[in-house]
Design a protein around this motif. Structure first.
Motif, PDB file in Angstrom:
ATOM      1  N   SER A 120       0.804  -1.224   0.000  1.00 43.02           N
ATOM      2  CA  SER A 120       0.000   0.000   0.000  1.00 43.02           C
ATOM      3  C   SER A 120       0.836   1.273   0.000  1.00 43.02           C
ATOM      4  O   SER A 120       0.369   2.316  -0.446  1.00 43.02           O
ATOM      5  CB  SER A 120      -0.943   0.011   1.198  1.00 43.02           C
ATOM      6  N   ALA A 121       2.087   1.211   0.485  1.00 40.47           N
ATOM      7  CA  ALA A 121       2.905   2.428   0.547  1.00 40.47           C
ATOM      8  C   ALA A 121       4.383   2.062   0.557  1.00 40.47           C
ATOM      9  O   ALA A 121       4.771   0.967   0.957  1.00 40.47           O
ATOM     10  CB  ALA A 121       2.561   3.232   1.800  1.00 40.47           C
ATOM     11  N   LEU A 122       5.196   3.001   0.118  1.00 42.53           N
ATOM     12  CA  LEU A 122       6.642   2.836   0.225  1.00 42.53           C
ATOM     13  C   LEU A 122       7.037   2.970   1.691  1.00 42.53           C
ATOM     14  O   LEU A 122       6.317   3.590   2.489  1.00 42.53           O
ATOM     15  CB  LEU A 122       7.354   3.910  -0.611  1.00 42.53           C
ATOM     16  N   SER A 123       8.166   2.414   2.061  1.00 45.72           N
ATOM     17  CA  SER A 123       8.642   2.486   3.452  1.00 45.72           C
ATOM     18  C   SER A 123       8.732   3.938   3.909  1.00 45.72           C
ATOM     19  O   SER A 123       9.144   4.809   3.144  1.00 45.72           O
ATOM     20  CB  SER A 123      10.016   1.838   3.566  1.00 45.72           C
ATOM     21  N   GLY A 124       8.357   4.171   5.139  1.00 43.20           N
ATOM     22  CA  GLY A 124       8.400   5.526   5.683  1.00 43.20           C
ATOM     23  C   GLY A 124       9.824   6.055   5.790  1.00 43.20           C
ATOM     24  O   GLY A 124      10.763   5.314   6.052  1.00 43.20           O
ATOM     25  N   ILE A 125       9.971   7.362   5.553  1.00 41.01           N
ATOM     26  CA  ILE A 125      11.264   8.026   5.699  1.00 41.01           C
ATOM     27  C   ILE A 125      11.218   8.775   7.028  1.00 41.01           C
ATOM     28  O   ILE A 125      10.365   9.643   7.218  1.00 41.01           O
ATOM     29  CB  ILE A 125      11.526   9.001   4.540  1.00 41.01           C
ATOM     30  N   PRO A 126      12.116   8.469   7.955  1.00 41.34           N
ATOM     31  CA  PRO A 126      12.074   9.129   9.262  1.00 41.34           C
ATOM     32  C   PRO A 126      12.389  10.620   9.151  1.00 41.34           C
ATOM     33  O   PRO A 126      13.073  11.057   8.224  1.00 41.34           O
ATOM     34  CB  PRO A 126      13.142   8.401  10.076  1.00 41.34           C
ATOM     35  N   SER A 127      11.903  11.380  10.095  1.00 45.63           N
ATOM     36  CA  SER A 127      12.158  12.821  10.133  1.00 45.63           C
ATOM     37  C   SER A 127      13.666  13.075  10.137  1.00 45.63           C
ATOM     38  O   SER A 127      14.402  12.488  10.920  1.00 45.63           O
ATOM     39  CB  SER A 127      11.520  13.421  11.391  1.00 45.63           C
ATOM     40  N   GLY A 128      14.108  13.931   9.237  1.00 48.37           N
ATOM     41  CA  GLY A 128      15.533  14.235   9.134  1.00 48.37           C
ATOM     42  C   GLY A 128      16.326  13.194   8.368  1.00 48.37           C
ATOM     43  O   GLY A 128      17.533  13.320   8.205  1.00 48.37           O
ATOM     44  N   GLY A 129      15.647  12.158   7.881  1.00 48.64           N
ATOM     45  CA  GLY A 129      16.318  11.091   7.146  1.00 48.64           C
ATOM     46  C   GLY A 129      16.100  11.202   5.652  1.00 48.64           C
ATOM     47  O   GLY A 129      15.484  12.150   5.156  1.00 48.64           O
ATOM     48  N   THR A 130      16.601  10.216   4.939  1.00 51.87           N
ATOM     49  CA  THR A 130      16.454  10.177   3.487  1.00 51.87           C
ATOM     50  C   THR A 130      16.210   8.744   3.027  1.00 51.87           C
ATOM     51  O   THR A 130      16.518   7.797   3.744  1.00 51.87           O
ATOM     52  CB  THR A 130      17.720  10.684   2.755  1.00 51.87           C
ATOM     53  N   ALA A 131      15.666   8.638   1.831  1.00 54.73           N
ATOM     54  CA  ALA A 131      15.608   7.357   1.131  1.00 54.73           C
ATOM     55  C   ALA A 131      16.637   7.453   0.020  1.00 54.73           C
ATOM     56  O   ALA A 131      16.745   8.477  -0.652  1.00 54.73           O
ATOM     57  CB  ALA A 131      14.222   7.109   0.563  1.00 54.73           C
TER      58      ALA A 131
END
Length: 197
Positions: free
Chosen positions: A122-133
């Protein structure tokens, strides 16, 4: 969003001999290769200009795309085409800890102009605050210049020849591209007709 080339166009892929023939440079002399380095630099410049104008990678190589948020919850639009394969996907938190994302949870939607990464769930993995994919992928028409579409080959040679012939000219306008080159590139430029999710 930041796109970085992880590998570069190798010297062997530059059509220096084809450019020499195109320019009708003399052959059969002891110093036939004296201009090879400068011709290679004009070819690199022409390749870069054609790629910038079309949004296409000509010679196949690896790229790294870093994003702070996805284009949409289940989609990430890719800024260059044609993408041939996804090499890896990681999520990096603000402290630098890396989590590899299982490749079976995403798929590449290949497209001549607008490729994208899409979640199978249903969705791509979450990107944490201050993080990147960080998405690593391979893009390009071919590993060899001769594998490019003929009109792109001609555009690169025409533009490299233009750079060679006008290498001392400083009065040309910014963004100057010969009409013949622009017309050859027209069909490769993406048309933006509306929003795409």
């Amino acid at each position: 969003m930041m796109l970085v080339e992880e590998t570069f166009v190798p010297e062997r892929a530059l059509p220096v001999d084809a450019l020499k023939r195109h320019l009708r440079l003399g052959r059969g002399f002891a110093e036939d290769d004296v201009q090879d380095e400068v011709l290679a630099s004009f070819l690199r410049a022409a390749l870069a200009a054609v790629e910038a104008r079309t949004g296409k990678a000509l010679i196949r190589r690896a790229f790294l795309l870093s994003v702070r948020e996805w284009s949409a919850g289940d989609v990430q639009n890719l800024p260059i085409a044609p993408v041939t394969s996804i090499l890896g996907l990681d999520v990096v938190d603000r402290f630098g800890a890396v989590t590899a994302i299982d490749p079976v949870t995403v798929q590449l939607e290949a497209d001549a102009h607008f490729p994208r990464l899409k979640s199978i769930t249903s969705a791509l993995s979450g990107i944490p605050s201050g993080g990147t994919a960080e998405l690593r992928f391979e893009a390009g028409y071919s590993t060899e210049f001769t594998g490019l579409p003929a009109d792109l080959q001609q555009a690169v040679l025409l533009l490299a020849a233009h750079y060679y012939e006008y290498r001392d000219e400083t009065a040309l306008g910014q963004g100057c591209m010969p009409f013949g080159v622009s017309s050859l590139l027209a069909r490769f430029r993406p048309m933006r007709l509306g929003a795409r999710a």
